[in-house]
Design a protein around this motif. Structure first.
Motif, PDB file in Angstrom:
ATOM      1  N   ARG A 110      74.725  57.338  44.575  1.00 32.39           N
ATOM      2  CA  ARG A 110      73.955  58.547  44.310  1.00 32.39           C
ATOM      3  C   ARG A 110      74.411  59.272  43.053  1.00 32.39           C
ATOM      4  O   ARG A 110      73.818  60.284  42.686  1.00 32.39           O
ATOM      5  N   SER A 111      75.451  58.813  42.410  1.00 29.94           N
ATOM      6  CA  SER A 111      75.899  59.453  41.171  1.00 29.94           C
ATOM      7  C   SER A 111      76.337  58.384  40.182  1.00 29.94           C
ATOM      8  O   SER A 111      76.857  57.329  40.577  1.00 29.94           O
ATOM      9  N   ALA A 112      76.118  58.669  38.902  1.00 30.03           N
ATOM     10  CA  ALA A 112      76.476  57.718  37.852  1.00 30.03           C
ATOM     11  C   ALA A 112      77.978  57.749  37.609  1.00 30.03           C
ATOM     12  O   ALA A 112      78.672  58.727  37.900  1.00 30.03           O
ATOM     13  N   LEU A 113      78.495  56.659  37.052  1.00 33.33           N
ATOM     14  CA  LEU A 113      79.912  56.559  36.737  1.00 33.33           C
ATOM     15  C   LEU A 113      80.219  57.250  35.421  1.00 33.33           C
ATOM     16  O   LEU A 113      79.386  57.295  34.516  1.00 33.33           O
ATOM     17  N   ASP A 114      81.428  57.782  35.311  1.00 28.74           N
ATOM     18  CA  ASP A 114      81.887  58.333  34.045  1.00 28.74           C
ATOM     19  C   ASP A 114      82.164  57.199  33.062  1.00 28.74           C
ATOM     20  O   ASP A 114      82.643  56.128  33.460  1.00 28.74           O
ATOM     21  N   ASP A 115      81.907  57.448  31.784  1.00 32.06           N
ATOM     22  CA  ASP A 115      82.081  56.407  30.783  1.00 32.06           C
ATOM     23  C   ASP A 115      83.506  55.866  30.720  1.00 32.06           C
ATOM     24  O   ASP A 115      83.724  54.705  30.380  1.00 32.06           O
ATOM     25  N   GLY A 116      84.481  56.697  31.032  1.00 32.23           N
ATOM     26  CA  GLY A 116      85.870  56.275  30.911  1.00 32.23           C
ATOM     27  C   GLY A 116      86.405  55.518  32.102  1.00 32.23           C
ATOM     28  O   GLY A 116      87.533  54.993  32.046  1.00 32.23           O
ATOM     29  N   GLU A 117      85.628  55.428  33.185  1.00 33.11           N
ATOM     30  CA  GLU A 117      86.109  54.730  34.385  1.00 33.11           C
ATOM     31  C   GLU A 117      86.178  53.231  34.147  1.00 33.11           C
ATOM     32  O   GLU A 117      85.306  52.638  33.521  1.00 33.11           O
ATOM     33  N   ARG A 118      87.247  52.615  34.659  1.00 34.07           N
ATOM     34  CA  ARG A 118      87.362  51.167  34.621  1.00 34.07           C
ATOM     35  C   ARG A 118      86.640  50.578  35.829  1.00 34.07           C
ATOM     36  O   ARG A 118      86.641  51.143  36.909  1.00 34.07           O
ATOM     37  N   VAL A 119      86.020  49.429  35.632  1.00 33.13           N
ATOM     38  CA  VAL A 119      85.294  48.753  36.695  1.00 33.13           C
ATOM     39  C   VAL A 119      86.056  47.495  37.076  1.00 33.13           C
ATOM     40  O   VAL A 119      86.388  46.677  36.215  1.00 33.13           O
ATOM     41  N   SER A 120      86.364  47.352  38.346  1.00 33.75           N
ATOM     42  CA  SER A 120      87.060  46.165  38.829  1.00 33.75           C
ATOM     43  C   SER A 120      86.091  44.989  38.829  1.00 33.75           C
ATOM     44  O   SER A 120      85.079  45.006  39.538  1.00 33.75           O
ATOM     45  N   ILE A 121      86.381  44.003  38.013  1.00 34.21           N
ATOM     46  CA  ILE A 121      85.506  42.839  37.896  1.00 34.21           C
ATOM     47  C   ILE A 121      86.215  41.637  38.506  1.00 34.21           C
ATOM     48  O   ILE A 121      87.205  41.139  37.977  1.00 34.21           O
ATOM     49  N   SER A 122      85.723  41.199  39.655  1.00 41.15           N
ATOM     50  CA  SER A 122      86.309  40.061  40.350  1.00 41.15           C
ATOM     51  C   SER A 122      85.263  39.489  41.300  1.00 41.15           C
ATOM     52  O   SER A 122      84.264  40.156  41.596  1.00 41.15           O
TER      53      SER A 122
END
Length: 336
Positions: A110-122
């Motif tokens: 329901r809310s967008a991510l902040d640009d500085g957040e890291r995304v766990s890619i696995s």
């Protein structure tokens, strides 16, 4: 003697080999480096939206579905933040990066991510499944997205159109309507942009029907509803709930496009505009520009509490070109 010396050399060599083997098999050594077997490439799947509707990817990867794209996870520059993921998707889609774009982890967010957040890619993480892709609102789009079925098993939202004069015919009816029933149309729920709120449904229907979006377009559960659906609340269509079948469509009421200017009553230099979504009021002083359709409505300006019932007032619905919108009490204003 030579044979005995050869045997001794053989035994020493064998002992050295066995000792090396034992050391390499030991788990106590921190200096041991083990190679990682390279598996299948990891992808991040995504869908694109404007603020009004879903749009096709220029790099679709699913047969029969032009709305899902993907990027190779290793193509995203470290530290693989939201900003860098968005930049790479824009590059793959051959679009100019828009800093106003917004990335959502999935359809349920329901809310967008902040640009500085890291995304766990696995493997198994968000975005790794084409059935539950990330969602990117690109904000602007120069093409003309067509209205089509997005998924093999579409989730339709059915609706009927009204103005304040009564029911009107949809541009894309699935029935003919008639004297006893208004026309019914539908949109695929997968075309509704995130965060998939009632306001997003209004935006999508407005686009499909060729209306200019207006904050005063309203969505009701049914024709007997006293109040519209709250635009800010989380509203998820249910399999047997309102809007799920042509027999129980949602009701979309289009805002009247006529407008009159409004000013304070004589001898006053200000006017109070009550918010449409809270109990607060904003004071506007002369000169200012506010507009209304001139229709007097009964609206709740003070919600109920444990000590009092809700308060209804005769009001004008007002807005201006800067995006201000709310209600003004009829007794506080004069139409011009």
């Amino acid at each position: 003697m030579q044979q005995s010396e050869s045997i001794r050399r053989y035994l020493r060599t064998r002992a050295m080999i066995e000792d090396d083997t034992k050391q390499s098999d030991s788990t106590d050594s921190d200096s041991t480096v083990k190679a990682t077997v390279q598996g299948d490439p990891l992808y991040l799947y995504y869908r694109l939206f404007t603020t009004y509707i879903g749009i096709p990817s220029r790099k679709p990867i699913l047969p029969g579905n032009r709305y899902v794209g993907r990027i190779r996870a290793k193509s995203v520059a470290p530290p693989q933040t939201v900003f860098l993921i968005k930049r790479h998707i824009f590059k793959i889609e051959d679009m100019t990066y828009n800093p106003q774009s917004a990335l959502y982890l999935s359809k349920s967010c329901r809310s967008a991510l902040d640009d500085g957040e890291r995304v766990s890619i696995s493997p198994g993480s968000v975005g790794s499944n084409p059935e539950d892709p990330m969602e990117l609102v690109i904000a602007t789009y120069t093409g003309s997205p067509q209205i089509e079925i997005v998924s093999m098993k579409p989730e339709y939202i059915y609706y009927s159109l009204y103005t304040e004069d009564g029911d009107i015919t949809s541009k894309h009816p699935i029935n003919c309507g008639g004297d006893d029933s208004p026309s019914v149309a539908r949109i695929d729920n997968y075309l509704v942009p995130p965060p998939h709120s009632p306001d997003c449904i209004v935006r999508c229907i407005s686009y499909v029907e060729g209306f200019s979006y207006c904050v005063w377009h309203r969505l009701f559960i049914d024709v007997a509803s006293e109040s519209p659906i709250n635009y800010r609340e989380v509203w998820i269509p249910e399999s047997s709930g309102p809007g799920s079948t042509p027999d129980i469509p949602l009701i979309f009421v289009k805002f009247a496009e006529t407008r009159q200017s409004i000013r304070p009553r004589p001898h006053y230099t200000y006017i109070k505009v009550y918010s449409a979504s809270s109990e607060s009021a904003e004071v506007f002083t002369v000169p200012f520009l506010l507009y209304t359709d001139g229709v007097v409505r009964r609206e709740i300006l003070q919600p109920s509490s444990w000590s009092r019932p809700p308060t209804y007032d005769n009001v004008y619905r007002v807005y201006n070109d800067a995006g201000v919108h709310g209600f003004v009490k009829k007794d506080d204003a004069v139409l011009t």
